[in-house]
Design an enzyme around this catalytic site. Structure first.
Site, PDB file in Angstrom:
ATOM      1  N   GLU A  24       1.527 -29.124  27.558  1.00 14.56           N
ATOM      2  CA  GLU A  24       1.543 -28.514  26.230  1.00 14.56           C
ATOM      3  C   GLU A  24       0.598 -29.203  25.253  1.00 14.56           C
ATOM      4  OE1 GLU A  24       5.688 -27.091  25.059  1.00 14.56           O
ATOM      5  OE2 GLU A  24       6.125 -28.648  26.529  1.00 14.56           O
ATOM      6  N   PHE A 176      14.829 -17.052  37.992  1.00  9.92           N
ATOM      7  CA  PHE A 176      13.721 -17.714  37.320  1.00  9.92           C
ATOM      8  C   PHE A 176      13.653 -19.159  37.797  1.00  9.92           C
ATOM      9  CE2 PHE A 176      13.959 -14.152  34.408  1.00  9.92           C
ATOM     10  CZ  PHE A 176      12.618 -13.957  34.067  1.00  9.92           C
ATOM     11  N   SER A 184       7.235 -24.437  26.735  1.00 10.90           N
ATOM     12  CA  SER A 184       6.243 -23.377  26.540  1.00 10.90           C
ATOM     13  C   SER A 184       6.093 -22.495  27.767  1.00 10.90           C
ATOM     14  CB  SER A 184       4.879 -23.976  26.158  1.00 10.90           C
ATOM     15  OG  SER A 184       4.946 -24.611  24.908  1.00 10.90           O
ATOM     16  N   GLU A 214      17.407 -20.448  37.553  1.00  4.97           N
ATOM     17  CA  GLU A 214      18.417 -19.769  36.759  1.00  4.97           C
ATOM     18  C   GLU A 214      18.606 -18.324  37.215  1.00  4.97           C
ATOM     19  OE1 GLU A 214      17.896 -22.083  32.484  1.00  4.97           O
ATOM     20  OE2 GLU A 214      16.907 -20.152  32.799  1.00  4.97           O
ATOM     21  N   ALA A 215      19.829 -17.855  37.107  1.00  8.99           N
ATOM     22  CA  ALA A 215      20.114 -16.454  37.402  1.00  8.99           C
ATOM     23  C   ALA A 215      19.420 -15.564  36.383  1.00  8.99           C
ATOM     24  CB  ALA A 215      21.621 -16.208  37.383  1.00  8.99           C
ATOM     25  N   ARG A 221      17.959  -9.947  25.611  1.00  9.14           N
ATOM     26  CA  ARG A 221      17.109 -10.026  24.437  1.00  9.14           C
ATOM     27  C   ARG A 221      16.986 -11.506  24.090  1.00  9.14           C
ATOM     28  NH1 ARG A 221      19.760  -6.037  20.088  1.00  9.14           N
ATOM     29  NH2 ARG A 221      17.991  -6.781  18.831  1.00  9.14           N
ATOM     30  N   ASP A 301      17.506 -21.599  21.403  1.00 10.91           N
ATOM     31  CA  ASP A 301      17.151 -20.303  21.983  1.00 10.91           C
ATOM     32  C   ASP A 301      18.354 -19.691  22.714  1.00 10.91           C
ATOM     33  OD1 ASP A 301      14.697 -21.057  21.060  1.00 10.91           O
ATOM     34  OD2 ASP A 301      13.840 -21.494  23.032  1.00 10.91           O
ATOM     35  N   SER A 324       4.381 -19.495  16.075  1.00 17.30           N
ATOM     36  CA  SER A 324       5.646 -20.184  16.299  1.00 17.30           C
ATOM     37  C   SER A 324       6.785 -19.589  15.490  1.00 17.30           C
ATOM     38  CB  SER A 324       5.503 -21.675  15.956  1.00 17.30           C
ATOM     39  OG  SER A 324       4.571 -22.304  16.804  1.00 17.30           O
TER      40      SER A 324
END
Length: 356
Positions: A24, A176, A184, A214-215, A221, A301, A324
């Site tokens: 990053e 994922f 990022s 991850e599932a 959303r 998040d 951002s």
């Protein structure tokens, strides 16, 4: 009593550190450019300090006037060498570093050892929040809802592949695959066939030997909420925003290119969600902030899925680039960009060094 005529009050000396060794690096540089432009030179004596991708500390300007569209800047390695020990000459440090070797507690530990005040989370909160599996462990203890996941430790993929794969397959497709300690969306891949799992893990391990799978959050959303610590120490949540990827884009999800390079991501602030959901998210954001022991600022998040709301992750040094979400959330909450940056610096100047 007013100061005598002709006298002046010394401006606090502020070192803004950016760049770094992580993937990053360029995002950190963009963040630094915006923050440096927002800092009032009449209030602060500011020194930009860059860290190259090789880890060298140099004096920088954070000006990249010839930056081509779709590219990210980098710290110039030919600048005058800066000895990090000289950070002790400053009243505070603004470590605008994203990812490992900066946002993960390493630089924070250096500053703590030298009794230097700085903006943002301390060593523990930075380290826990950077390591996604450990973040999830802490969130679980705090009762925050999350997506099912599997951690692949560095040695497991080579020595216990079948056992790990069985745990991953139990998540169902798609999944994922992510580096455990990167941000990022670097190295993130969506796997829709088990035949592609190995390649995705290898790609993620190029960023971090530790990987998290991850599932898939169906119907998700992506919602985000900023948290800012008040002068009294209490964290306050911003309005909630939503991130989407333009329908005409080629991105399957909100990846690195969509975030920073091609402008296909869209920030909706405030998010078009019911007030009750917004308040629930804001409550969860503060709980997440407190669960990891954060200080200063954070962005939390969330995914709103077909099965309900889940907390995805917390970022202890969110970006301040033109794309951002963090500054946009606070702008919509009544805090201008310049005032937001100033408040963070003031928090750092006012807090104690050592154990807090």
């Amino acid at each position: 009593m007013s100061p005598n005529p002709g006298t002046s009050v010394r401006r606090p000396r502020l070192a803004v550190v950016f760049g770094g060794r992580s993937s990053e690096h360029g995002v950190s540089c963009l963040t630094a450019r915006e923050v440096l432009a927002a800092l009032d030179p009449d209030r602060y004596d500011v020194r930009p300090i860059g860290i190259t991708t090789d880890g060298a500390w140099v004096e920088e300007t954070a000006r990249w006037d010839d930056l081509a569209p779709g590219t990210l800047p980098a710290v110039r390695a030919d600048g005058p060498v800066f000895a990090w020990e000289r950070l002790a000459e400053f009243d505070a440090v603004f470590p605008l570093l994203h990812g490992p070797w900066g946002e993960d507690g390493t630089v924070q530990g250096l500053l703590e050892m030298a009794d230097i005040r700085y903006v943002g989370a301390g060593v523990l909160a930075s380290a826990v929040s950077m390591d996604k599996p450990f973040t999830k462990t802490v969130f679980s203890a705090a009762g925050l809802p999350q997506i099912p996941y599997v951690t692949i430790r560095p040695w497991e993929w080579n020595r216990e592949r079948s056992r790990v794969e069985a745990r991953i397959r139990a998540l169902g497709l798609p999944v994922f695959v992510k580096p455990a300690r990167a941000g990022s969306s670097s190295g993130v891949a969506m796997v829709e066939s088990w035949d592609d799992l190995d390649a995705a893990v290898v790609a993620a391990r190029a960023f971090d030997p530790k990987v998290i799978v991850e599932a898939f959050a169906r119907g998700k959303r992506e919602l985000e909420c900023g948290v800012l610590q008040g002068p009294d120490g209490r964290p306050v949540a911003s309005v909630v925003g939503e991130i989407t990827v333009a329908a005409e884009s080629d991105h399957d999800f909100y990846d690195f290119e969509a975030k920073y390079l091609d402008g296909t991501s869209v920030n909706l602030v405030p998010a078009d969600i019911p007030v009750t959901l917004s308040e629930r998210i804001r409550t969860y954001a503060v709980q997440a902030f407190e669960a990891v022991g954060c200080e200063g600022l954070a962005r939390v998040d969330f995914f709103l899925t077909d099965d309900g709301l889940v907390v995805n992750e917390i970022n202890t040094m969110p970006g301040f680039t033109p794309f951002s979400m963090f500054p946009l959330l606070w702008e919509a909450s009544g805090v201008r960009y310049e005032d937001l940056v100033d408040r963070l610096v003031r928090l750092a100047l006012d807090r104690d060094t050592g154990l807090r």
